[in-house]
Design an enzyme around this catalytic site. Sequence first.
Site, PDB file in Angstrom:
ATOM      1  N   LYS A   1      95.452  23.146   9.343  1.00 14.19           N
ATOM      2  CA  LYS A   1      95.071  22.563  10.632  1.00 14.19           C
ATOM      3  C   LYS A   1      95.013  23.633  11.730  1.00 14.19           C
ATOM      4  O   LYS A   1      94.046  23.730  12.497  1.00 14.19           O
ATOM      5  CB  LYS A   1      96.075  21.467  10.998  1.00 14.19           C
ATOM      6  CG  LYS A   1      96.034  21.008  12.430  1.00 14.19           C
ATOM      7  CD  LYS A   1      94.755  20.271  12.740  1.00 14.19           C
ATOM      8  CE  LYS A   1      94.588  20.095  14.220  1.00 14.19           C
ATOM      9  NZ  LYS A   1      93.985  18.881  14.627  1.00 14.19           N
TER      10      LYS A   1
ATOM     11  N   CYS B   1      93.575  19.780  22.576  1.00 14.00           N
ATOM     12  CA  CYS B   1      93.943  20.399  21.296  1.00 14.00           C
ATOM     13  C   CYS B   1      93.809  21.915  21.295  1.00 14.00           C
ATOM     14  O   CYS B   1      94.787  22.620  21.063  1.00 14.00           O
ATOM     15  CB  CYS B   1      93.074  19.827  20.186  1.00 14.00           C
ATOM     16  SG  CYS B   1      93.211  18.053  20.081  1.00 14.00           S
TER      17      CYS B   1
HETATM   18  C1  UGA Z   1      89.025  19.660  18.209  1.00 13.55           C
HETATM   19  C2  UGA Z   1      88.496  19.862  16.784  1.00 13.55           C
HETATM   20  O1  UGA Z   1      87.068  19.876  16.776  1.00 13.55           O
HETATM   21  C3  UGA Z   1      88.980  18.752  15.866  1.00 13.55           C
HETATM   22  O2  UGA Z   1      88.569  19.005  14.532  1.00 13.55           O
HETATM   23  C4  UGA Z   1      90.508  18.700  15.919  1.00 13.55           C
HETATM   24  O3  UGA Z   1      91.010  17.647  15.120  1.00 13.55           O
HETATM   25  C5  UGA Z   1      90.945  18.471  17.358  1.00 13.55           C
HETATM   26  O4  UGA Z   1      90.457  19.560  18.182  1.00 13.55           O
HETATM   27  C6  UGA Z   1      92.452  18.421  17.342  1.00 13.55           C
HETATM   28  O5  UGA Z   1      93.085  19.438  17.060  1.00 13.55           O
HETATM   29  O6  UGA Z   1      93.004  17.329  17.484  1.00 13.55           O
HETATM   30  P1  UGA Z   1      88.226  18.225  20.325  1.00 13.55           P
HETATM   31  O7  UGA Z   1      89.203  19.030  21.116  1.00 13.55           O
HETATM   32  O8  UGA Z   1      88.225  16.751  20.500  1.00 13.55           O
HETATM   33  O9  UGA Z   1      88.458  18.480  18.737  1.00 13.55           O
HETATM   34  O10 UGA Z   1      86.781  18.681  20.709  1.00 13.55           O
HETATM   35  P2  UGA Z   1      85.636  19.666  20.198  1.00 13.55           P
HETATM   36  O11 UGA Z   1      84.404  18.873  20.046  1.00 13.55           O
HETATM   37  O12 UGA Z   1      86.066  20.470  19.048  1.00 13.55           O
HETATM   38  O13 UGA Z   1      85.451  20.579  21.492  1.00 13.55           O
HETATM   39  C7  UGA Z   1      86.483  21.428  21.953  1.00 13.55           C
HETATM   40  C8  UGA Z   1      86.001  22.277  23.086  1.00 13.55           C
HETATM   41  O14 UGA Z   1      85.142  23.302  22.617  1.00 13.55           O
HETATM   42  C9  UGA Z   1      85.216  21.537  24.163  1.00 13.55           C
HETATM   43  O15 UGA Z   1      85.658  21.981  25.434  1.00 13.55           O
HETATM   44  C10 UGA Z   1      83.775  21.962  23.920  1.00 13.55           C
HETATM   45  O16 UGA Z   1      83.009  21.949  25.105  1.00 13.55           O
HETATM   46  C11 UGA Z   1      83.965  23.365  23.412  1.00 13.55           C
HETATM   47  N1  UGA Z   1      82.853  23.848  22.552  1.00 13.55           N
HETATM   48  C12 UGA Z   1      82.624  23.281  21.347  1.00 13.55           C
HETATM   49  C13 UGA Z   1      82.068  24.904  22.978  1.00 13.55           C
HETATM   50  O17 UGA Z   1      82.266  25.452  24.079  1.00 13.55           O
HETATM   51  N2  UGA Z   1      81.060  25.371  22.164  1.00 13.55           N
HETATM   52  C14 UGA Z   1      80.813  24.822  20.950  1.00 13.55           C
HETATM   53  O18 UGA Z   1      79.883  25.296  20.262  1.00 13.55           O
HETATM   54  C15 UGA Z   1      81.607  23.755  20.531  1.00 13.55           C
END
Ligand code: UGA
Length: 437
Positions: free
Chosen positions: A199, A255
């Site tokens: 994880k 997260c």
């Molecule tokens: C993340 C992980 O994707 C999940 O798999 C994990 O279970 C979760 O954390 C956790 O540990 O509980 P989450 O935080 O909900 O999920 O959101 P994401 O969609 O992963 O985005 C995280 C951040 O990264 C956001 O601020 C998003 O804007 C940013 N991001 C994402 C980018 O800047 N660029 C990208 O290409 C993708």
Amino acid sequence: MAQVGIFGAGWVGLVTGACFAELGHEVVIRDVVPAKIDALKSGAVPFHEADVPELLERNRERLTFTLDVNEIAKCEFLFICVDTPPTHSGDADLSRVWTVIDELPELSGHPIVVMKSTVPVGTGDKVRHGLDVRGLGHVGYASNPEFLAEGNAVRDFMEPDRVVVGAFEEADGAAVAALYAKIDAPIVRADVNSAEMIKLAANAFLMTRISFINEIANVCEATGADVVSVAEGVGLDRRLGPHFLRAGIGYGGSCFPKDSLALKQLASNSGYHFQLLSAVIEVNELQKRRVIGKLQRHLGSLRGKKIALLGLAFKPDTDDMREAPSIVLASRLLAEGAEVRGWDPVADGSVLPRGVEIVDSIEAAVADADAAVIVTEWAQLKTLARPEIRDAMVFPLIVDGRNLLDPDEARANGFAYEGIGRPTVTTDGEPVLAGTR
Ligand code: UGA
């Protein structure tokens, strides 16, 4: 079908509970906050997450919400879904996990405690010991980390890339894996330490990709390349893949920031300096602040300038404001003397620093503004670069922190446009490299 108990009616607990009920299991969700349980009993869902209200409604007869820990005693699986926020030292705070272990009622048979919460490697060993000390040696233990992304959580649960199960006893791991029998996904069986590390490593790798592409974006700005094309070309390499290569103003949320700190601390507590992860975290912090420089290049001093922050949640399709880049941006802008207005379709902007005016429409946010910053890529902002918006602004500058808009279209409609890692042009169409401005 199994009897599944869940400790914690937060986002992870409710999504997990609702999805297990959808799979046909009997679910008891227990929390310590009476208002939360009352609300859930009356059908309210305390956060914005697609499909969760429908799932809770559809599976009502298989779901029980309770304050009473004894109602969980009958369950064969006891999922721990409490939060593990960072302490002042950056380590994960496991106090809520320990409270659950302390509160476990008398348990008969061979129920299995299952850790869904994200925890440091080694937690399973400690909890196993804690259970034994409490006279619960007959209770099994397994790690089954969640990989749910906000806004997509139900799909992530029902159609996961994999399900990870770590256990001390083979039979316990098999029993937890069987809960997912109806789900078509590889099951990774591991030892408990490795399951915990999977994880943390997965999240750290995703953050590394984001900080990597953000640094490539910054070099693109200095050299005249376009990170959107670069990411497309890089991502088509099957060894690399297209995911998490969207450059922007950095990651936030409940997260990534917490988990990266926890892994960094876990490493350093064990005597290892995790250099790469430290750089990933630092790059992310600096990335949020680069927006200020972009605004200053166009507007000079930001004192008295009206700046609209569009989108406040840490990402679209959620109302979660935890570690949202909008918070850092708003603070920096206020510190520069700017007047800040914020808009978001669902998130509660009241957690932004005092002095930010929260408005309820995009139009109200941009009225008389000197610049509009796209902080979160909400779908509603895709049509931002339209003439009515340009005319409403004092200076039609868009800083697109998520590369949501088409730069050519925005410029054709009379906006000064700055994306992240995208070529900048002067008003007469000449390319400008960041170093030469
Ligand atoms: C993340 C992980 O994707 C999940 O798999 C994990 O279970 C979760 O954390 C956790 O540990 O509980 P989450 O935080 O909900 O999920 O959101 P994401 O969609 O992963 O985005 C995280 C951040 O990264 C956001 O601020 C998003 O804007 C940013 N991001 C994402 C980018 O800047 N660029 C990208 O290409 C993708």
